[in-house]
Write an enzyme that holds these catalytic residues in place. Structure first.
Site, mmCIF file in Angstrom:
data_model
loop_
_atom_site.group_PDB
_atom_site.id
_atom_site.type_symbol
_atom_site.label_atom_id
_atom_site.label_comp_id
_atom_site.label_asym_id
_atom_site.label_seq_id
_atom_site.Cartn_x
_atom_site.Cartn_y
_atom_site.Cartn_z
ATOM 1 N N GLU A 43 128.415 97.121 24.772
ATOM 2 C CA GLU A 43 127.260 97.143 25.668
ATOM 3 C C GLU A 43 127.746 97.481 27.078
ATOM 4 O O GLU A 43 128.820 97.069 27.492
ATOM 5 C CB GLU A 43 126.584 95.766 25.656
ATOM 6 C CG GLU A 43 125.327 95.685 26.494
ATOM 7 C CD GLU A 43 124.749 94.278 26.537
ATOM 8 O OE1 GLU A 43 123.524 94.149 26.682
ATOM 9 O OE2 GLU A 43 125.520 93.301 26.428
ATOM 10 N N LYS A 113 117.255 97.012 22.639
ATOM 11 C CA LYS A 113 117.534 95.571 22.594
ATOM 12 C C LYS A 113 116.255 94.751 22.741
ATOM 13 O O LYS A 113 115.492 94.922 23.691
ATOM 14 C CB LYS A 113 118.524 95.222 23.712
ATOM 15 C CG LYS A 113 118.979 93.770 23.736
ATOM 16 C CD LYS A 113 119.967 93.570 24.888
ATOM 17 C CE LYS A 113 120.484 92.151 24.969
ATOM 18 N NZ LYS A 113 121.394 91.973 26.132
ATOM 19 N N CYS A 156 124.359 92.434 21.747
ATOM 20 C CA CYS A 156 124.760 91.245 22.504
ATOM 21 C C CYS A 156 123.920 89.991 22.225
ATOM 22 O O CYS A 156 124.104 89.336 21.207
ATOM 23 C CB CYS A 156 124.777 91.573 24.001
ATOM 24 S SG CYS A 156 125.755 90.411 24.997
#
Length: 270
Positions: A43, A113, A156
């Site tokens: 990321e 995300k 993440c």
């Protein structure tokens, strides 16, 4: 799906886009020379700076990041995951976008995300990802690769939400990507155990490229890019400096674990 080597790259990205892409290229080259055919970047691989600067330069970051991934994939004839970079949406926000690119430079999968990191940590750092990032509204799809198996994307903070990975495993995932810029404070206690949990509960390989060290001001990340097997065994760990974690992804091992522990078949609540 064949037996192959995968690489989880570890970087110390900064607010300097060009410098970051040079670092990424060097590490991709290293991974290729060590035999990796499936390569993943963390990321924020192309930019890790202030939220204000991210929004100001989002168009350039997005354009150069995507072109970089396509160029690297074609040049080295590998499949590459760019684990997260900003793609403008509207006038003041971006999607945190993971992009999977095939060896011919074609886009294979894209994921925005969904879970945004809005957290006050005991070390005094406050994170408000939602101030500049728009949450994705769709669950990630599984990309079926004849060579590399069924690949599931995430980014993440998603790793704390097991239902996303259950969705991926229900849709046939063999490999779960968890590219991250995990904070130093939370990473020391949670990073490894979360990766092992996602691997074990879904009997999947987990490939987790990571950021490490100091990026700017008080922004520090944990490091320890990892590849974890479906039994939860850590196959490779990049430590706390920039580098590459490389390990074998073995379909026979995947089948063996799923036969020994067929929990995906024993689900009661779906």
């Amino acid at each position: 799906m064949k037996c192959y080597l995968a690489a989880a790259i570890q970087m110390t990205s900064s607010p300097d886009l060009e410098k970051n892409l040079v670092q990424a290229e060097e590490l991709i080259d290293l991974a290729v020379r060590r035999g990796a055919e499936l390569i993943s970047l963390p990321e924020n691989f192309s930019f890790l700076g202030t939220e204000e600067d991210k929004i100001t330069h989002a168009d350039a970051i997005a354009e150069q990041s995507e072109q970089f991934l396509k160029t690297m994939a074609q040049r080295f004839q590998v499949t590459i995951l760019g684990g997260g970079f900003p793609v403008p949406v509207g006038s003041s926000k971006v999607y945190n976008t993971a992009l999977l690119i095939g060896s011919s430079g074609n886009e294979l999968a894209r994921y925005h995300k969904a879970h945004l990191f809005d957290v006050n940590l005991p070390d005094g750092n406050t994170y408000r990802e939602s101030e500049t990032v728009k949450a994705g509204t769709e669950l990630p799809k599984v990309y079926s690769s004849p060579e590399f198996g069924n690949l599931g994307l995430s980014v993440c903070y998603d790793v704390r939400f097991s239902e996303l990975y259950r969705h991926l495993s229900q849709n046939g995932a063999d490999v779960l990507f968890v590219p991250a810029a995990f904070t130093a404070y939370t990473g020391k206690d949670h990073w490894q155990v979360l990766l092992q949990a996602r691997a074990i509960e879904n009997t999947c390989y987990v490939i987790a490229p990571a950021q490490t060290g100091r990026h700017y001001a008080m922004r520090y990340t944990h490091g320890h890019a990892m590849i974890v097997d479906p039994w939860g065994v850590i196959l490779a760990d990049a430590g706390d400096t920039p580098g590459v974690a490389i390990a074998e992804i073995d379909p026979d091992r995947l089948q063996q674990v799923r036969q020994q522990m067929p929990c995906l078949e024993h689900r009661v609540f779906v």
